[in-house]
Design a protein around this motif. Sequence first.
Motif, PDB file in Angstrom:
ATOM      1  N   UNK A   1       0.814  -1.231   0.000  1.00 10.81           N
ATOM      2  CA  UNK A   1       0.000   0.000   0.000  1.00 10.81           C
ATOM      3  C   UNK A   1       0.844   1.277   0.000  1.00 10.81           C
ATOM      4  N   UNK A   2       2.124   1.149   0.323  1.00 13.74           N
ATOM      5  CA  UNK A   2       2.974   2.351   0.319  1.00 13.74           C
ATOM      6  C   UNK A   2       4.411   1.973   0.009  1.00 13.74           C
ATOM      7  N   UNK A   3       5.092   2.898  -0.656  1.00 14.44           N
ATOM      8  CA  UNK A   3       6.523   2.720  -0.947  1.00 14.44           C
ATOM      9  C   UNK A   3       7.244   3.985  -0.483  1.00 14.44           C
ATOM     10  N   UNK A   4       8.232   3.795   0.380  1.00 19.66           N
ATOM     11  CA  UNK A   4       9.076   4.916   0.815  1.00 19.66           C
ATOM     12  C   UNK A   4      10.414   4.760   0.102  1.00 19.66           C
ATOM     13  N   UNK A   5      10.611   5.526  -0.968  1.00 20.30           N
ATOM     14  CA  UNK A   5      11.824   5.360  -1.764  1.00 20.30           C
ATOM     15  C   UNK A   5      13.039   6.000  -1.107  1.00 20.30           C
ATOM     16  N   UNK A   6      12.807   6.889  -0.140  1.00 23.62           N
ATOM     17  CA  UNK A   6      13.935   7.480   0.596  1.00 23.62           C
ATOM     18  C   UNK A   6      14.403   6.498   1.675  1.00 23.62           C
ATOM     19  N   UNK A   7      13.443   6.006   2.452  1.00 17.60           N
ATOM     20  CA  UNK A   7      13.762   5.018   3.488  1.00 17.60           C
ATOM     21  C   UNK A   7      13.972   3.618   2.923  1.00 17.60           C
ATOM     22  N   UNK A   8      13.620   3.427   1.655  1.00 15.77           N
ATOM     23  CA  UNK A   8      13.747   2.152   0.953  1.00 15.77           C
ATOM     24  C   UNK A   8      12.995   1.032   1.666  1.00 15.77           C
ATOM     25  N   UNK A   9      11.688   1.225   1.786  1.00 15.30           N
ATOM     26  CA  UNK A   9      10.856   0.153   2.328  1.00 15.30           C
ATOM     27  C   UNK A   9       9.452   0.211   1.747  1.00 15.30           C
ATOM     28  N   UNK A  10       8.781  -0.927   1.871  1.00 11.81           N
ATOM     29  CA  UNK A  10       7.416  -1.090   1.359  1.00 11.81           C
ATOM     30  C   UNK A  10       6.511  -1.425   2.534  1.00 11.81           C
ATOM     31  N   UNK A  11       5.366  -0.775   2.612  1.00  7.40           N
ATOM     32  CA  UNK A  11       4.399  -1.078   3.668  1.00  7.40           C
ATOM     33  C   UNK A  11       3.252  -1.892   3.085  1.00  7.40           C
ATOM     34  N   UNK A  12       2.894  -2.957   3.790  1.00  4.07           N
ATOM     35  CA  UNK A  12       1.801  -3.814   3.350  1.00  4.07           C
ATOM     36  C   UNK A  12       0.494  -3.431   4.045  1.00  4.07           C
ATOM     37  N   UNK A  13      -0.624  -3.868   3.451  1.00  7.80           N
ATOM     38  CA  UNK A  13      -1.938  -3.554   4.046  1.00  7.80           C
ATOM     39  C   UNK A  13      -2.025  -4.103   5.463  1.00  7.80           C
ATOM     40  N   UNK A  14      -1.372  -5.221   5.712  1.00 13.64           N
ATOM     41  CA  UNK A  14      -1.377  -5.806   7.054  1.00 13.64           C
ATOM     42  C   UNK A  14      -0.507  -5.074   8.047  1.00 13.64           C
ATOM     43  N   UNK A  15       0.211  -4.056   7.606  1.00 12.00           N
ATOM     44  CA  UNK A  15       1.004  -3.229   8.509  1.00 12.00           C
ATOM     45  C   UNK A  15       2.493  -3.527   8.485  1.00 12.00           C
TER      46      UNK A  15
ATOM     47  N   UNK B   1       1.664   5.026  -6.708  1.00 13.17           N
ATOM     48  CA  UNK B   1       1.935   5.306  -5.295  1.00 13.17           C
ATOM     49  C   UNK B   1       3.443   5.463  -5.057  1.00 13.17           C
ATOM     50  N   UNK B   2       4.216   4.644  -5.746  1.00 16.59           N
ATOM     51  CA  UNK B   2       5.678   4.700  -5.584  1.00 16.59           C
ATOM     52  C   UNK B   2       6.274   5.941  -6.241  1.00 16.59           C
ATOM     53  N   UNK B   3       5.470   6.630  -7.017  1.00 14.66           N
ATOM     54  CA  UNK B   3       5.945   7.876  -7.635  1.00 14.66           C
ATOM     55  C   UNK B   3       6.867   7.656  -8.818  1.00 14.66           C
ATOM     56  N   UNK B   4       6.679   6.535  -9.521  1.00  8.38           N
ATOM     57  CA  UNK B   4       7.557   6.276 -10.669  1.00  8.38           C
ATOM     58  C   UNK B   4       6.815   6.348 -12.006  1.00  8.38           C
ATOM     59  N   UNK B   5       5.569   6.798 -11.965  1.00  6.23           N
ATOM     60  CA  UNK B   5       4.813   6.926 -13.212  1.00  6.23           C
ATOM     61  C   UNK B   5       4.936   8.342 -13.780  1.00  6.23           C
ATOM     62  N   UNK B   6       4.739   8.413 -15.085  1.00  5.95           N
ATOM     63  CA  UNK B   6       4.647   9.697 -15.765  1.00  5.95           C
ATOM     64  C   UNK B   6       3.437   9.571 -16.676  1.00  5.95           C
ATOM     65  N   UNK B   7       2.324  10.150 -16.268  1.00  5.13           N
ATOM     66  CA  UNK B   7       1.072   9.858 -16.959  1.00  5.13           C
ATOM     67  C   UNK B   7       0.566   8.488 -16.502  1.00  5.13           C
ATOM     68  N   UNK B   8       0.191   7.661 -17.461  1.00  8.17           N
ATOM     69  CA  UNK B   8      -0.429   6.382 -17.096  1.00  8.17           C
ATOM     70  C   UNK B   8       0.573   5.257 -16.848  1.00  8.17           C
ATOM     71  N   UNK B   9       1.797   5.411 -17.296  1.00  7.56           N
ATOM     72  CA  UNK B   9       2.757   4.299 -17.237  1.00  7.56           C
ATOM     73  C   UNK B   9       4.048   4.730 -16.562  1.00  7.56           C
ATOM     74  N   UNK B  10       4.904   3.754 -16.298  1.00  9.51           N
ATOM     75  CA  UNK B  10       6.155   4.022 -15.590  1.00  9.51           C
ATOM     76  C   UNK B  10       7.337   3.926 -16.566  1.00  9.51           C
ATOM     77  N   UNK B  11       7.943   5.043 -16.925  1.00  9.72           N
ATOM     78  CA  UNK B  11       9.071   5.001 -17.864  1.00  9.72           C
ATOM     79  C   UNK B  11      10.274   4.270 -17.257  1.00  9.72           C
ATOM     80  N   UNK B  12      10.922   3.441 -18.083  1.00  5.77           N
ATOM     81  CA  UNK B  12      12.068   2.670 -17.606  1.00  5.77           C
ATOM     82  C   UNK B  12      13.243   2.816 -18.569  1.00  5.77           C
ATOM     83  N   UNK B  13      14.425   2.510 -18.053  1.00  3.95           N
ATOM     84  CA  UNK B  13      15.631   2.470 -18.880  1.00  3.95           C
ATOM     85  C   UNK B  13      15.695   1.144 -19.629  1.00  3.95           C
ATOM     86  N   UNK B  14      16.052   1.231 -20.899  1.00  4.94           N
ATOM     87  CA  UNK B  14      15.985   0.041 -21.740  1.00  4.94           C
ATOM     88  C   UNK B  14      17.044  -1.006 -21.378  1.00  4.94           C
TER      89      UNK B  14
END
Lengths: 419, 129
Positions: free
Chosen positions: A106-120, A287-300
């Motif tokens: 349910x959440x991604x903290x890219x600074x703290x480098x962790x993922x939070x789950x719905x279960x906490x 939520x992770x903040x890696x999208x630009x518009x509808x999709x997430x741009x990536x390096x090839x």
Amino acid sequence: MTWNRRKFLGAATGALSAPAVLAEGSGKPRVVVIGGGAGGATAARYIAKDSDGAIDVTLVEPSQVYFSCFFSNLYIGGLKSIDEIGHTYGALAAKYGINVIHDWAVAVDRVGKNVTLAGGQVLPYDKLILSPGIDFVEGSVQGWDLSAQNKMPHAYEAGSQSQLLRAQIENMPQGGVFAMVAPPNPYRCPPGPYERISMVAHVLTTTNPTAKIIIADPKPKFSKMALFEDGWATYYPGMIDWIGEDFGGGDVSVDPDQMTLVIDGEELAVDICNVIPAMKAGRIAEIAGVTDGRWAPVNSADMSSKTDPDVYVLGDASQQGDMPKSGFSANSQAKVCANAVRGALTGSRMFPPRYANTCWSLIAVNDGVKVGATYEATEEKIARVDGFISQVGEDVTLRKTTYEESENWYAAITGDMFR
Amino acid sequence: MMPAEVVVLIAGVIYKRCTLNDRGTKLRKAILSTCICFGTLPIAEVKADAEVGDVELGAYLSAECVTCHQTNAETDGIPQIVGLDPNAFVDAMLAYKTKQREHPIMQMMAGRLNDEEIAALAAYFNALE
């Protein structure tokens, strides 16, 4: 410019000389994968398998059973059972030591480098791989939202939605109307809606031969169009009416309570309405903040996010260039990503990226067609190099062989993901 | 300490002999592991020789093959390639690459593999049990 060996040998040398990244506490680098489909399950399996315990891999996937979107049309057509397209995660845990957690991220903290789950629970990571598939764009089909999916199913995430659509087809009144609202580009599985139409027609030809199929399509053309149209004329003459962009196929609204569909101002009463809305990256990418518009741009080169080098986005959710959004593509991208992630975390040898895709479609029983291509990583995008497509007029033996090949492929790719 | 290149050279000779004598996979794998640990397999210099193909490169490339070729089941469609004789493997791939053998997917996949990569795949699938 294309990626050449010299460039990648340089990258590999750098990785060998760089200290491995170690997560605090565990003593091992940690990879968290979100989404257990063709991208996520493959990436988790390859990283765990090839690192042989040197990397802690956690796979976060809410579903206990993965129903593949690929081949789900064959289930709708009565050619596969639901069990045949369902796969579990047991071997990933038991055989490869992957920590499989059935929960929602349910959440991604890219600074703290962790993922939070719905279960906490909070999962720290050194590298995060997002492979969340698709979500639907709200309001893209006027009158439809997810609350209407039990009346007008999308069946574009396989499982209960596929079962609902198949049940509706089985119970459709004689001479009834099956309508599909097809999605705009880009979307998951470009030939998918049209293979579905083929499979619906296959069922109706037997059970309900006076039924009609209408497709409202916002596009002027679609994947394998000549092959599908040729097949529809051969097997299901007079049953299928495709209304493309030129005839108002993109000007559509629905009323799920009244079971009506309006195309270019003309209202139709329908018995089934398969609404496949416009798509976007699965929500966690946003939520992770890696999208630009509808999709997430990536390096090839490695499928890393253009926003964050420690986050990778695979499959449908990624915006990578020329590869279609398919299970095959996601599986291909996952292997490139797994090699890069492993190299970065353990100093293992890294190789140049290689991408490929093939999409098989079934037009009628034993009449399979395919389209495929290879791709290379350029600085700009993943770019198409070479390709092929089945031809109109191929003999029945070749078409049957092509279908049988797709069954072999299905067994292989699902084994490559889950076993 | 022995220079890494010398280790690779010696290991390569022993490896080839083991292959020729068919002394078993375990020793070959041990030698390959040694090479891999040193991280010094001279990629650019590996000849298109199916018996000394770069197995680690082959393992990476093989990921592309196993999307369609099952590794743990006999099939009567897409053929089993695990354990295939390396020379037969190379011959088949070259036939696809030069379009002497029909199959659009295989022609496409083989078409972008160079000799070193084909040799690497041949060595990898031959070593796989």
